[in-house]
Enzyme design. Sequence first.
Site, mmCIF file in Angstrom:
data_model
loop_
_atom_site.group_PDB
_atom_site.id
_atom_site.type_symbol
_atom_site.label_atom_id
_atom_site.label_comp_id
_atom_site.label_asym_id
_atom_site.label_seq_id
_atom_site.Cartn_x
_atom_site.Cartn_y
_atom_site.Cartn_z
ATOM 1 N N HIS A 45 40.278 30.338 42.428
ATOM 2 C CA HIS A 45 41.840 30.097 42.498
ATOM 3 C C HIS A 45 42.131 28.741 41.907
ATOM 4 O O HIS A 45 42.045 27.777 42.570
ATOM 5 C CB HIS A 45 42.365 30.191 44.200
ATOM 6 N N GLU A 72 40.718 31.752 37.534
ATOM 7 C CA GLU A 72 42.020 31.858 37.381
ATOM 8 C C GLU A 72 42.845 30.773 36.468
ATOM 9 O O GLU A 72 42.894 29.830 36.708
ATOM 10 C CB GLU A 72 42.797 31.786 38.955
ATOM 11 N N HIS A 87 50.325 25.737 37.479
ATOM 12 C CA HIS A 87 50.698 26.376 38.463
ATOM 13 C C HIS A 87 52.233 26.894 38.722
ATOM 14 O O HIS A 87 52.655 27.920 38.881
ATOM 15 C CB HIS A 87 50.249 26.243 39.857
HETATM 16 O O1 G3P Z 1 47.877 34.685 41.444
HETATM 17 C C1 G3P Z 1 47.529 34.778 42.960
HETATM 18 C C2 G3P Z 1 47.658 33.754 43.701
HETATM 19 O O2 G3P Z 1 47.324 32.510 42.971
HETATM 20 C C3 G3P Z 1 49.093 33.711 43.870
HETATM 21 O O3 G3P Z 1 49.624 32.511 44.377
HETATM 22 O O4 G3P Z 1 51.043 30.621 44.266
HETATM 23 O O5 G3P Z 1 48.592 30.301 43.889
HETATM 24 O O6 G3P Z 1 49.646 31.759 42.223
HETATM 25 P P1 G3P Z 1 49.869 31.166 43.653
HETATM 26 CA CA CA Z 2 47.997 32.358 40.639
#
Ligand code: G3P
Ligand code: CA
Length: 357
Positions: A45, A72, A87
């Site tokens: 993440h 990601e 992000h």
């Molecule tokens: O994309 C999955 C997860 O990352 C969603 O939350 O806010 O961290 O992008 P966010």
């Molecule tokens: Ca995300």
Amino acid sequence: MRRPADTRPRFRRLLRRVGPLCGLLCVLTQGEMTLATERPIIIAHRGASAYLPEHTLPAKAMAHALKADFIEQDVVLTADGVPIVLHDIHLDSTTDVATVFPHRAREDGRFYAIDFTLAEIRQLRAHERRGADDKAVFPERFPAMKGLSGVPTLAEEIALIDGLNRSSDHRAGIYVEMKGSAFHHREGHDLPAAVMKVLSDGGWAEQRDLVFLQSFEPEALRQLKYKHKTVLPLIQLIAENAWDDSGTVDFDAMRSDEGLSTVAEYADGIGPWLMQLYTGVDHQGEPQLTDLASRARQRGLLVHPYTFRADQLPPGIESFEQLHRVFFQDLQVDGVFSDFPDRSRALSEEFTAQPSR
Ligand code: G3P
Ligand code: CA
């Protein structure tokens, strides 16, 4: 704990019996490539973000070294239309933009990436995330006052992962989220089109086993499927209505039977908030689970919840190991977004080797 009434867990056990399979496994059924894997996939993440500032290239290189299955990328555009890995649509929570360009905030006090050219963004240093109070969101992580490196473009980041896939014995995929597609449209930009061009130029646009595309916005996913005719698997992220004051997407309705059936028409899976699957423990300490994962699987949808953090466990969960046991064994999810990809991967392997309870 009753197993969800569907077939994927049985299928996964069958895959395990097939023999020693290294890494991820895709199989052909009914003439179509399915996305079944021998164990739940681990999506780093924002990179190995527990250890290094999110979405920096060092965090991505570390995620690769820790053998994350996928890494990601959250993606927004610069003023000159270049996809960058960030992000937020704002630069101020994770970079020194307020110091370098102190007079470039909009009326709301935020510094929008779309207002800066790539040449300007290259002057910034990224740091560990800070809150509105300018304090570290995760105080025990990498020092938040230290800028580490720049904000990468999507092209640079996937070139890094591509290079590491060649130079090491590990092959990681990418898991790309389009952030604020409707916002970019209002600003005169086409985010899905820009992302697809970078993937195509980098040779990733046909690599169905190595790329996921994700968005909270159904319209962005529909564009990818119907306008761009992508073959890449699409994941519909699910938020809580309370998080979004714009109210443009009704996430409560999306979680209904009808909503999930609609999602299944254009997407290959869902990415729910983990508390939409697990709601706490009862007075005997037993995990309380919803039927969302099971109902999604009944519609052929993968389930990839977010976000697993050892330093921010959900209520009632006492350890990172217990968290994974609930999601891997009880809920049988297909993958997780984790800030700790090394620990999540080890637990993914451990629980796959154990019989379900
Ligand atoms: O994309 C999955 C997860 O990352 C969603 O939350 O806010 O961290 O992008 P966010
Ligand atoms: Ca995300």
